[in-house]
Motif scaffolding. Structure first.
Motif, PDB file in Angstrom:
ATOM      1  N   UNK A 124       0.818  -1.198   0.000  1.00 20.39           N
ATOM      2  CA  UNK A 124       0.000   0.000   0.000  1.00 20.39           C
ATOM      3  C   UNK A 124       0.849   1.245   0.000  1.00 20.39           C
ATOM      4  N   UNK A 125       0.223   2.373   0.304  1.00 19.08           N
ATOM      5  CA  UNK A 125       0.945   3.628   0.367  1.00 19.08           C
ATOM      6  C   UNK A 125       0.275   4.552   1.369  1.00 19.08           C
ATOM      7  N   UNK A 126       1.086   5.411   1.998  1.00 20.47           N
ATOM      8  CA  UNK A 126       0.600   6.371   2.985  1.00 20.47           C
ATOM      9  C   UNK A 126       1.148   7.743   2.636  1.00 20.47           C
ATOM     10  N   UNK A 127       0.297   8.758   2.680  1.00 24.39           N
ATOM     11  CA  UNK A 127       0.709  10.127   2.410  1.00 24.39           C
ATOM     12  C   UNK A 127       1.299  10.772   3.661  1.00 24.39           C
ATOM     13  N   UNK A 128       2.380  11.527   3.480  1.00 25.26           N
ATOM     14  CA  UNK A 128       3.012  12.320   4.539  1.00 25.26           C
ATOM     15  C   UNK A 128       3.167  11.550   5.849  1.00 25.26           C
ATOM     16  N   UNK A 129       3.806  10.387   5.812  1.00 26.37           N
ATOM     17  CA  UNK A 129       3.914   9.588   7.037  1.00 26.37           C
ATOM     18  C   UNK A 129       4.966  10.132   8.006  1.00 26.37           C
ATOM     19  N   UNK A 130       4.686   9.962   9.282  1.00 23.06           N
ATOM     20  CA  UNK A 130       5.674  10.147  10.347  1.00 23.06           C
ATOM     21  C   UNK A 130       5.892   8.755  10.927  1.00 23.06           C
ATOM     22  N   UNK A 131       7.100   8.231  10.771  1.00 23.05           N
ATOM     23  CA  UNK A 131       7.338   6.824  11.093  1.00 23.05           C
ATOM     24  C   UNK A 131       8.255   6.678  12.303  1.00 23.05           C
ATOM     25  N   UNK A 132       8.176   5.494  12.921  1.00 26.92           N
ATOM     26  CA  UNK A 132       8.973   5.196  14.107  1.00 26.92           C
ATOM     27  C   UNK A 132       9.351   3.726  14.100  1.00 26.92           C
ATOM     28  N   UNK A 133      10.640   3.456  14.338  1.00 27.73           N
ATOM     29  CA  UNK A 133      11.151   2.102  14.481  1.00 27.73           C
ATOM     30  C   UNK A 133      11.644   1.959  15.918  1.00 27.73           C
ATOM     31  N   UNK A 134      10.878   1.318  16.791  1.00 28.52           N
ATOM     32  CA  UNK A 134      11.219   1.300  18.217  1.00 28.52           C
ATOM     33  C   UNK A 134      12.432   0.424  18.520  1.00 28.52           C
ATOM     34  N   UNK A 135      12.988   0.653  19.690  1.00 24.47           N
ATOM     35  CA  UNK A 135      14.118  -0.129  20.167  1.00 24.47           C
ATOM     36  C   UNK A 135      13.661  -1.554  20.487  1.00 24.47           C
ATOM     37  N   UNK A 136      14.440  -2.537  20.058  1.00 24.33           N
ATOM     38  CA  UNK A 136      14.157  -3.941  20.307  1.00 24.33           C
ATOM     39  C   UNK A 136      15.442  -4.616  20.772  1.00 24.33           C
TER      40      UNK A 136
END
Length: 236
Positions: A124-136
Motif C-alpha cells: 500500500x501507500x501512505x501520504x506524509x507519514x511520520x514513522x517510528x522504528x522502536x528499540x528492540x
C-alpha cells in the motif's frame, strides 16, 4: 450486515456441517479418503488469517463492501490499522483509511492523513507519514523520521520518498539524513539511502549518492548511525 450501527464485526471463513448424514449416506465425492503420502501445504498465515474490524458505526454488506467510522480498528495478523474512517472492499481486500491514520506492522508504526492498504498482499501507500522504528533486543536504538510518501511492500519492507531519518530522541535532531529515497528492510534491519545528505547540528557535512547502514546492533561496511552518551572514563 445492514445499515445499523455495530460495535464489532469479524470476517472469517467457516465450515458448514450437515446433520443427520452418516459416512455411508454421503456421496462418494464427499467421503473421507486415506492419503498414502503426507503433503505439506504452503504456509500463508498473513493472507488467510481472519480480519477483525471494530468501530463506533459499521454499515454495508459483509461480502461486498463495508464502511466503518469512529475509532476504527482493523486488525489482521501482522498489521493493525487505526483511523477515523475505513472504507473496506471485500472483493479487492483493499482498505482506504482516512483521518488520524496509524499503521502498525511488525512492531514498527507510521501515522499520516490517509492510507491505502491491501490486506491480501500487505502492500500500500501512505501520504506524509511520520514513522517510528522502536528499540528492540536486536536494535541498539530506536529511530524515527518523516517522508512525503511511504510505499509499503511485503515482508516488512518499505520505501520512503523524500524522507528524513534520525536516531536522536524527540525533540532533538542533532543529526539526521535527508534522502531522495530510503529503503527499509525490517527483517534484515538494513537501511539503504539514495541521494542522501547527512546533517549535523543543522549543517550538511556529507553527501553520498548511495549509502547503507544497519538498524540493529550489527556492524557493516557503510554509514554507522552515531550515538551519544557518557562514561566515567571518556566523558561525553
Amino acid at each position: 450486515m445492514g445499515t445499523r450501527g455495530i460495535r464489532t464485526a469479524t470476517i472469517a471463513l467457516s465450515c458448514a456441517l450437515v446433520p443427520g448424514l452418516t459416512g455411508a449416506q454421503l456421496p462418494e465425492a464427499l467421503r473421507l479418503k486415506l492419503e498414502r503420502q503426507l503433503k505439506l501445504t504452503a504456509e500463508r498465515p498473513e493472507r488467510d488469517s481472519a480480519k477483525f474490524l471494530e468501530a463506533d458505526h459499521i454499515e454495508g454488506q459483509q461480502d461486498k463492501s463495508i464502511v466503518a467510522t469512529g475509532n476504527v480498528v482493523m486488525r489482521q495478523r501482522g498489521a493493525t490499522i487505526r483511523a477515523d474512517r475505513v472504507d473496506y472492499s471485500v472483493a479487492e481486500q483493499m482498505a482506504l483509511a482516512t483521518g488520524s491514520v496509524r499503521l502498525e506492522r511488525g512492531g514498527d508504526s507510521a501515522t499520516g492523513p490517509s492510507l491505502r492498504y491491501n490486506l491480501d498482499t500487505d502492500t500500500g501507500n501512505m501520504d506524509s507519514p511520520v514513522f517510528e522504528f522502536p528499540k528492540t533486543p536486536e536494535r541498539k536504538t530506536s529511530s524515527r523520521g518523516q517522508a512525503a510518501m511511504a510505499l509499503l511492500e511485503p515482508d516488512q519492507k518499505s520505501r520512503l520518498v523524500r524522507a528524513e531519518y534520525t536516531s536522536c530522541p524527540v525533540p532533538r535532531d542533532d543529526w539526521f539524513i535527508r534522502v531522495r529515497e530510503l529503503e527499509i528492510d525490517g527483517v534484515s534491519n538494513i537501511g539503504t539511502a539514495y541521494n542522501s545528505t547527512v546533517y549535523f547540528l543543522g549543517l550538511p557535512i556529507l553527501y553520498s549518492p548511495w549509502m547503507s547502514f544497519p538498524l540493529d546492533n550489527r556492524r557493516k561496511t557503510g554509514f554507522l548511525a552515531p550515538t551519544f552518551g557518557s562514561s566515567g572514563k571518556s566523558g561525553f
